[in-house]
Design a protein around this motif. Structure first.
Motif, PDB file in Angstrom:
ATOM      1  N   LYS A 137      -1.517   7.797   3.744  1.00  0.00           N
ATOM      2  CA  LYS A 137      -0.890   7.162   2.583  1.00  0.00           C
ATOM      3  C   LYS A 137       0.230   6.204   3.000  1.00  0.00           C
ATOM      4  O   LYS A 137       0.509   5.242   2.296  1.00  0.00           O
ATOM      5  CB  LYS A 137      -0.314   8.228   1.642  1.00  0.00           C
ATOM      6  N   THR A 140      -0.759   1.166   6.357  1.00  0.00           N
ATOM      7  CA  THR A 140      -1.607   0.110   5.813  1.00  0.00           C
ATOM      8  C   THR A 140      -2.700  -0.229   6.814  1.00  0.00           C
ATOM      9  O   THR A 140      -2.688   0.235   7.952  1.00  0.00           O
ATOM     10  CB  THR A 140      -0.779  -1.146   5.508  1.00  0.00           C
ATOM     11  N   ASN A 164      -6.934   4.820   0.127  1.00  0.00           N
ATOM     12  CA  ASN A 164      -5.617   4.578  -0.452  1.00  0.00           C
ATOM     13  C   ASN A 164      -5.430   3.105  -0.819  1.00  0.00           C
ATOM     14  O   ASN A 164      -4.841   2.785  -1.861  1.00  0.00           O
ATOM     15  CB  ASN A 164      -4.537   5.016   0.532  1.00  0.00           C
ATOM     16  N   THR A 168      -4.782   1.673  -4.542  1.00  0.00           N
ATOM     17  CA  THR A 168      -3.615   0.841  -4.833  1.00  0.00           C
ATOM     18  C   THR A 168      -4.033  -0.481  -5.473  1.00  0.00           C
ATOM     19  O   THR A 168      -3.403  -0.942  -6.437  1.00  0.00           O
ATOM     20  CB  THR A 168      -2.820   0.576  -3.548  1.00  0.00           C
ATOM     21  N   ASN A 169      -5.088  -1.090  -4.960  1.00  0.00           N
ATOM     22  CA  ASN A 169      -5.585  -2.341  -5.537  1.00  0.00           C
ATOM     23  C   ASN A 169      -6.064  -2.136  -6.965  1.00  0.00           C
ATOM     24  O   ASN A 169      -5.896  -3.007  -7.824  1.00  0.00           O
ATOM     25  CB  ASN A 169      -6.710  -2.906  -4.682  1.00  0.00           C
ATOM     26  N   GLN A 172      -3.082  -1.962  -9.254  1.00  0.00           N
ATOM     27  CA  GLN A 172      -2.457  -3.273  -9.412  1.00  0.00           C
ATOM     28  C   GLN A 172      -3.412  -4.321  -9.991  1.00  0.00           C
ATOM     29  O   GLN A 172      -3.096  -5.508  -9.985  1.00  0.00           O
ATOM     30  CB  GLN A 172      -1.933  -3.747  -8.055  1.00  0.00           C
TER      31      GLN A 172
END
Length: 213
Positions: A137, A140, A164, A168-169, A172
């Motif tokens: 997590k 990157t 992860n 996240t994408n 967002q």
């Protein structure tokens, strides 16, 4: 590119690497004409009480209670035993101990007469799963990993990082664009071409024929 999960089998490169590992074995009985297995042997026979290193691919073909060799538990599992008992395995870099820690132990478990290796492998993974989740997590795709992981853990870590990032994408709203698959695109082109041909017109994808005089 999508990569399949690793399932140990005869044709897996990882499995080949693991089975090439040498395991220390104690000779239980005199073996005629087998002295070549021991570089320090002074005769053609392999005498009882000697210690030889045999490849794992050979050992796993022997019966568990075979009368010829007693398999010694490698030191790496003895070193991890104390950390397992104290629940401190997250501080160990398994990649330094052995690149295939779990698979190596899985093969050796049936030959461990004290039933220690299997318990160590299970407890080590159980304690380190949460650790793998945390570092995946906080890393990157471009970030550098500072932990040396076992091969199985490395695959879990990479999968965790990718998952992860996708999550996240999605949060967002970066992955809300739906793209048409290649199969659907080709099917649409074929249907349009057939429709044009049935209407008596040529397909736009085909070159126009010159009229004959």
């Amino acid at each position: 590119m999508y990569t399949h999960s690793y399932f140990p089998n005869y044709y897996a490169v990882e499995d080949i690497f693991v089975t090439q590992e040498k395991v220390e074995c104690k000779v239980n009985t005199k073996l005629l004409k087998m002295g070549f297995l021991d570089p320090g042997a002074e005769s053609d026979d392999l005498n009882a009480g000697r210690t030889v290193n045999l490849p794992l691919w050979y050992i796993k073909e022997l019966r568990v209670n075979n009368p010829y060799f007693t398999i010694n538990v490698p030191e790496i599992y003895k070193n991890v035993h104390k950390a397992v008992c104290e629940a401190e395995t997250t501080h160990i870099e398994l990649g330094k101990l052995h690149p295939y820690f779990y698979e190596y132990g899985r093969y050796l478990t049936p030959y461990d007469r004290n039933h220690v290796v299997g318990r160590i492998v299970f407890e080590t993974m159980r304690q380190r799963v949460r650790h793998l989740l945390d570092i995946s997590k906080n890393t990157t795709a471009e970030g550098k990993r500072e932990h040396r992981l076992d091969d199985v853990e490395q695959k879990l870590f990479e999968s965790g990082v990718k998952t992860n990032i996708l999550f996240t994408n999605w949060l967002q709203m970066k992955s809300n664009k739906i793209s048409v698959s290649e199969l659907v695109h080709e099917h649409s082109k074929k249907r349009k071409r057939n429709q044009l041909e049935s209407d008596g017109t040529s397909s736009p994808d085909q070159p126009q024929k010159r009229p004959t005089i």
